[in-house]
Write an enzyme that holds these catalytic residues in place. Structure first.
Site, PDB file in Angstrom:
ATOM      1  N   ILE A  15       0.932  -1.324  -0.223  1.00 16.72           N
ATOM      2  CA  ILE A  15      -0.070   0.043   0.007  1.00 16.72           C
ATOM      3  C   ILE A  15       0.849   1.351  -0.013  1.00 16.72           C
ATOM      4  N   ALA A  88       4.634   1.321   7.867  1.00 22.61           N
ATOM      5  CA  ALA A  88       5.216   0.189   8.175  1.00 22.61           C
ATOM      6  C   ALA A  88       4.715  -0.658   9.147  1.00 22.61           C
ATOM      7  N   THR A 133      -6.196  -1.066  10.653  1.00 28.36           N
ATOM      8  CA  THR A 133      -7.102  -2.346   9.959  1.00 28.36           C
ATOM      9  C   THR A 133      -8.346  -2.348  10.509  1.00 28.36           C
ATOM     10  N   ASP A 134      -9.568  -3.038   9.833  1.00 32.60           N
ATOM     11  CA  ASP A 134     -10.498  -3.282  10.536  1.00 32.60           C
ATOM     12  C   ASP A 134     -10.542  -4.678  11.442  1.00 32.60           C
ATOM     13  N   GLU A 135      -9.442  -5.529  11.149  1.00 31.38           N
ATOM     14  CA  GLU A 135      -9.199  -6.553  12.088  1.00 31.38           C
ATOM     15  C   GLU A 135      -8.988  -6.199  13.273  1.00 31.38           C
ATOM     16  N   TYR A 158      -1.492 -10.457  15.099  1.00 28.39           N
ATOM     17  CA  TYR A 158      -1.337  -9.124  14.225  1.00 28.39           C
ATOM     18  C   TYR A 158      -2.510  -8.141  14.653  1.00 28.39           C
ATOM     19  N   ALA A 160      -4.071  -7.823  17.198  1.00 31.63           N
ATOM     20  CA  ALA A 160      -3.735  -7.303  18.670  1.00 31.63           C
ATOM     21  C   ALA A 160      -2.676  -6.315  18.880  1.00 31.63           C
ATOM     22  N   LYS A 162      -1.955  -4.295  16.020  1.00 37.05           N
ATOM     23  CA  LYS A 162      -2.243  -3.214  15.453  1.00 37.05           C
ATOM     24  C   LYS A 162      -3.400  -2.567  16.556  1.00 37.05           C
ATOM     25  N   PRO A 213      -4.993 -23.097  -2.089  1.00 35.38           N
ATOM     26  CA  PRO A 213      -5.298 -23.603  -0.823  1.00 35.38           C
ATOM     27  C   PRO A 213      -6.413 -22.709  -0.288  1.00 35.38           C
ATOM     28  N   TYR A 215      -8.771 -22.202   3.042  1.00 32.00           N
ATOM     29  CA  TYR A 215      -8.901 -22.364   4.390  1.00 32.00           C
ATOM     30  C   TYR A 215     -10.289 -22.655   4.648  1.00 32.00           C
ATOM     31  N   HIS A 293      -9.344 -17.944  13.128  1.00 34.19           N
ATOM     32  CA  HIS A 293     -10.124 -17.264  11.543  1.00 34.19           C
ATOM     33  C   HIS A 293     -11.535 -16.476  11.960  1.00 34.19           C
TER      34      HIS A 293
HETATM   35  P1  NAD Z   1       3.456  -4.922   3.377  1.00 36.39           P
HETATM   36  O1  NAD Z   1       3.737  -5.975   4.217  1.00 36.39           O
HETATM   37  O2  NAD Z   1       3.110  -5.149   1.953  1.00 36.39           O
HETATM   38  O3  NAD Z   1       4.467  -3.832   3.703  1.00 36.39           O
HETATM   39  C1  NAD Z   1       4.819  -3.550   4.990  1.00 36.39           C
HETATM   40  C2  NAD Z   1       6.135  -2.480   4.755  1.00 36.39           C
HETATM   41  O4  NAD Z   1       6.670  -2.126   5.750  1.00 36.39           O
HETATM   42  C3  NAD Z   1       7.410  -3.204   3.975  1.00 36.39           C
HETATM   43  O5  NAD Z   1       7.791  -2.253   2.825  1.00 36.39           O
HETATM   44  C4  NAD Z   1       8.305  -3.449   5.034  1.00 36.39           C
HETATM   45  O6  NAD Z   1       9.769  -3.461   4.612  1.00 36.39           O
HETATM   46  C5  NAD Z   1       7.976  -2.297   5.857  1.00 36.39           C
HETATM   47  N1  NAD Z   1       8.389  -2.692   7.429  1.00 36.39           N
HETATM   48  C6  NAD Z   1       8.137  -3.601   7.992  1.00 36.39           C
HETATM   49  N2  NAD Z   1       8.781  -3.567   9.142  1.00 36.39           N
HETATM   50  C7  NAD Z   1       9.486  -2.274   9.335  1.00 36.39           C
HETATM   51  C8  NAD Z   1      10.232  -1.983  10.243  1.00 36.39           C
HETATM   52  N3  NAD Z   1      10.460  -2.354  11.467  1.00 36.39           N
HETATM   53  N4  NAD Z   1      10.826  -0.510  10.084  1.00 36.39           N
HETATM   54  C9  NAD Z   1      10.488   0.056   8.727  1.00 36.39           C
HETATM   55  N5  NAD Z   1       9.780  -0.636   7.833  1.00 36.39           N
HETATM   56  C10 NAD Z   1       9.488  -1.826   8.263  1.00 36.39           C
HETATM   57  O7  NAD Z   1       1.902  -4.142   3.859  1.00 36.39           O
HETATM   58  P2  NAD Z   1       0.795  -3.443   3.414  1.00 36.39           P
HETATM   59  O8  NAD Z   1      -0.165  -4.608   3.072  1.00 36.39           O
HETATM   60  O9  NAD Z   1       1.213  -2.487   2.314  1.00 36.39           O
HETATM   61  O10 NAD Z   1       0.111  -2.653   4.777  1.00 36.39           O
HETATM   62  C11 NAD Z   1       0.732  -1.602   5.098  1.00 36.39           C
HETATM   63  C12 NAD Z   1      -0.112  -0.793   6.234  1.00 36.39           C
HETATM   64  O11 NAD Z   1      -1.568  -0.839   6.121  1.00 36.39           O
HETATM   65  C13 NAD Z   1       0.117  -1.845   7.430  1.00 36.39           C
HETATM   66  O12 NAD Z   1       0.161  -1.031   8.692  1.00 36.39           O
HETATM   67  C14 NAD Z   1      -1.038  -2.657   7.545  1.00 36.39           C
HETATM   68  O13 NAD Z   1      -1.500  -3.194   8.998  1.00 36.39           O
HETATM   69  C15 NAD Z   1      -2.298  -1.697   7.035  1.00 36.39           C
HETATM   70  N6  NAD Z   1      -3.349  -2.583   6.309  1.00 36.39           N
HETATM   71  C16 NAD Z   1      -3.190  -3.124   5.462  1.00 36.39           C
HETATM   72  C17 NAD Z   1      -4.308  -3.857   4.545  1.00 36.39           C
HETATM   73  C18 NAD Z   1      -4.150  -4.637   3.443  1.00 36.39           C
HETATM   74  O14 NAD Z   1      -5.184  -5.396   3.059  1.00 36.39           O
HETATM   75  N7  NAD Z   1      -2.824  -4.971   2.910  1.00 36.39           N
HETATM   76  C19 NAD Z   1      -5.550  -3.467   5.093  1.00 36.39           C
HETATM   77  C20 NAD Z   1      -5.806  -2.451   5.995  1.00 36.39           C
HETATM   78  C21 NAD Z   1      -4.588  -1.944   6.485  1.00 36.39           C
HETATM   79  O1  DAU Z   2      -8.985  -6.582   6.720  1.00 39.13           O
HETATM   80  C1  DAU Z   2      -7.640  -6.016   6.595  1.00 39.13           C
HETATM   81  C2  DAU Z   2      -6.594  -6.976   6.742  1.00 39.13           C
HETATM   82  O2  DAU Z   2      -6.559  -7.877   5.474  1.00 39.13           O
HETATM   83  C3  DAU Z   2      -5.103  -6.269   6.819  1.00 39.13           C
HETATM   84  O3  DAU Z   2      -5.155  -5.578   8.109  1.00 39.13           O
HETATM   85  C4  DAU Z   2      -4.158  -7.291   6.678  1.00 39.13           C
HETATM   86  O4  DAU Z   2      -2.854  -6.633   6.604  1.00 39.13           O
HETATM   87  C5  DAU Z   2      -4.146  -8.109   5.286  1.00 39.13           C
HETATM   88  O5  DAU Z   2      -3.217  -9.380   5.426  1.00 39.13           O
HETATM   89  C6  DAU Z   2      -5.594  -8.655   5.278  1.00 39.13           C
HETATM   90  O6  DAU Z   2      -5.828  -9.945   6.605  1.00 39.13           O
HETATM   91  P1  DAU Z   2      -6.484 -11.219   5.899  1.00 39.13           P
HETATM   92  O7  DAU Z   2      -5.859 -12.264   6.852  1.00 39.13           O
HETATM   93  O8  DAU Z   2      -8.008 -10.887   5.858  1.00 39.13           O
HETATM   94  O9  DAU Z   2      -5.983 -11.083   4.427  1.00 39.13           O
HETATM   95  P2  DAU Z   2      -5.339 -12.699   3.607  1.00 39.13           P
HETATM   96  O10 DAU Z   2      -5.049 -12.369   2.152  1.00 39.13           O
HETATM   97  O11 DAU Z   2      -4.275 -13.287   4.461  1.00 39.13           O
HETATM   98  O12 DAU Z   2      -6.747 -13.797   3.665  1.00 39.13           O
HETATM   99  C7  DAU Z   2      -7.874 -13.265   3.141  1.00 39.13           C
HETATM  100  C8  DAU Z   2      -8.892 -14.382   3.490  1.00 39.13           C
HETATM  101  O13 DAU Z   2      -8.570 -15.398   2.550  1.00 39.13           O
HETATM  102  C9  DAU Z   2      -8.935 -14.861   4.875  1.00 39.13           C
HETATM  103  O14 DAU Z   2     -10.299 -15.292   5.345  1.00 39.13           O
HETATM  104  C10 DAU Z   2      -7.966 -16.039   4.737  1.00 39.13           C
HETATM  105  C11 DAU Z   2      -8.159 -16.581   3.471  1.00 39.13           C
HETATM  106  N1  DAU Z   2      -7.159 -17.403   2.730  1.00 39.13           N
HETATM  107  C12 DAU Z   2      -5.890 -16.812   2.837  1.00 39.13           C
HETATM  108  C13 DAU Z   2      -4.716 -17.329   2.155  1.00 39.13           C
HETATM  109  C14 DAU Z   2      -3.323 -16.652   2.265  1.00 39.13           C
HETATM  110  C15 DAU Z   2      -7.262 -18.737   2.198  1.00 39.13           C
HETATM  111  O15 DAU Z   2      -8.395 -19.339   2.275  1.00 39.13           O
HETATM  112  N2  DAU Z   2      -6.036 -19.219   1.619  1.00 39.13           N
HETATM  113  C16 DAU Z   2      -4.912 -18.741   1.861  1.00 39.13           C
HETATM  114  O16 DAU Z   2      -3.848 -19.337   1.180  1.00 39.13           O
END
Ligand code: NAD
Ligand code: DAU
Length: 352
Positions: A15, A88, A133-135, A158, A160, A162, A213, A215, A293
């Site tokens: 992001i 980050a 995150t909404d989690e 995770y 907890a 956040k 896969p 879940y 889950h």
């Molecule tokens: P990501 O895992 O793709 O990227 C995380 C980045 O943070 C990486 O570039 C990593 O190198 C950097 N990082 C990790 N630890 C670090 C540290 N100690 N110091 C400096 N940099 C560090 O994550 P993302 O999916 O882009 O998520 C970004 C943010 O958005 C997170 O805070 C996540 O909780 C939040 N978020 C993600 C989602 C989603 O669906 N991906 C949804 C809601 C919120």
């Molecule tokens: O809701 C926001 C969150 O969404 C972010 O805060 C997290 O950073 C982001 O990773 C994401 O969390 P989820 O656990 O929802 O995302 P993930 O892609 O890991 O899984 C999405 C759904 O798919 C979840 O119900 C688990 C399921 N899943 C995931 C994987 C990786 C599978 O069934 N098979 C898989 O291999």
């Protein structure tokens, strides 16, 4: 509000990198971005290729760990940081179940260090925007939505971690008057997402003819948002959101996991027909469920819509098609990740 020197943490992740591109190219932001990222397995400078060349005066990268408090204090002073957009984090739920340690360090201690560095800047500091995150709200039953008033009930290490960081941000506003905004967003998808998350993992496995896969019973529900819609929402909140407030961000796109996996199979069949072996749906494999889950997430973003006018632009069907096209056009990017080659390149460029 004018921001001159914006610290973006985690800007090489999924992001964060989309946000940096969006901010530089698509908004009225005229300041400078300092991207501080420690380049964990999820940080990939290739996500920002071309940005430094296109914006040499307005973008710079520093390899920096947010767990290193003295280094952060130095960065804040050196670059006269007046605002932070904090991405980050350790972000993958399955990893947090296997090894929670780094989630506690980065997500909680790292956020605390950043808040302290921002507080030390005093009156010149304009805004700390925290991405969450909404989690943190836990799991929903078959009906209802998360609002900003929903009590926190995180279920994984995770979420907890956040939740803990959210509480720190809130406390720094209440106690020290730090100007903060906070957003809690649903599941993102789009270009440059690390292929451990559901959508990119399924796309690449489908392309490679590997098992998909799913879940448990595959009927868990997530509310999906295209990543640039999230970036737009973040910038809107940073510019116009009330300080000390939290805003939920969601996609109005609730989907069961199995329905997404089937859509991906069908789209991959259409866009990249398999040479032999037939339809990708045959690759779907049910596997044991993720512990703890969460069953269902759904976001009520009426506060953000009512106060600031934001709503998502991309439908799930068009966003998913765009995303699959991106992964098809960028096989070298994913090959370098899946082979681990990108990490040797990072070590050569930036050291350990
Ligand atoms: P990501 O895992 O793709 O990227 C995380 C980045 O943070 C990486 O570039 C990593 O190198 C950097 N990082 C990790 N630890 C670090 C540290 N100690 N110091 C400096 N940099 C560090 O994550 P993302 O999916 O882009 O998520 C970004 C943010 O958005 C997170 O805070 C996540 O909780 C939040 N978020 C993600 C989602 C989603 O669906 N991906 C949804 C809601 C919120
Ligand atoms: O809701 C926001 C969150 O969404 C972010 O805060 C997290 O950073 C982001 O990773 C994401 O969390 P989820 O656990 O929802 O995302 P993930 O892609 O890991 O899984 C999405 C759904 O798919 C979840 O119900 C688990 C399921 N899943 C995931 C994987 C990786 C599978 O069934 N098979 C898989 O291999």
């Amino acid at each position: 509000m004018d921001i001159e020197n914006l610290l973006v943490t985690g800007g090489c992740g999924f992001i964060g990198s989309n946000f940096i591109r969006h901010l530089l190219a698509k908004t009225g932001f005229r300041g400078r971005i300092i991207n501080a990222d420690s380049l964990t397995y999820a940080g990939n400078p290739e996500n920002l290729s071309g940005v430094k060349d296109e914006f040499p005066e307005r973008y710079l990268f520093r390899k920096a760990d947010i767990c290193d408090a003295p280094l952060l204090q130095e960065l804040f002073a050196e670059y006269r940081i007046d605002a932070v957009c904090h991405f980050a984090a350790e972000s993958h739920v399955d990893r947090s179940i296997k090894r929670p340690d780094s989630f506690i360090q980065t997500n909680i201690i790292g956020t605390f260090n950043l808040l302290e560095a921002a507080r030390a800047r005093g009156g010149g500091f304009r805004l700390f925007h925290h991405i969450s995150t909404d989690e943190v709200y836990g799991s929903l039953g078959p009906v209802g939505h998360f609002t900003e008033e929903t009590p926190y009930r995180p279920n994984s290490p995770y979420s907890a971690s956040k939740a803990s960081s959210d509480h720190l941000v809130r406390a720094y506003h209440e106690t020290y008057g730090l100007p903060t905004t906070l957003s809690n967003c649903s599941n993102n998808y789009g270009p440059c997402q690390f292929p451990e998350k559901l959508i990119p993992l399924m796309i690449l496995n489908a392309l490679e003819g590997k098992p998909l896969p799913v879940y448990g019973d595959g009927r868990n529900v997530r509310d999906w948002l295209y990543v640039t819609d999230h970036c737009e929402a973040i910038w809107t909140i940073m510019m116009e959101g009330r300080r000390g407030e939290t805003y939920n961000i969601g996609g109005q796109a609730e989907m069961e996991n199995i329905a997404i996996v089937e859509m991906i199979c069908d789209l991959v069949d259409e866009l990249a027909p398999a040479a032999a072996g037939g339809f990708r749906r045959r690759l779907i494999t049910y596997v044991p469920d993720r512990p703890g889950h969460d069953r269902r997430y759904a976001i009520d973003f009426s506060k953000l819509h009512g106060e600031l006018g934001w709503s998502p632009g991309e439908s799930f069907a068009s966003g998913l098609r765009k995303t699959i096209r991106w992964y098809l056009a960028n096989r070298a990017w994913s090959d370098r990740i899946r082979s681990g080659e990108y990490q040797s390149w990072i070590r050569e460029q930036y050291g350990q």
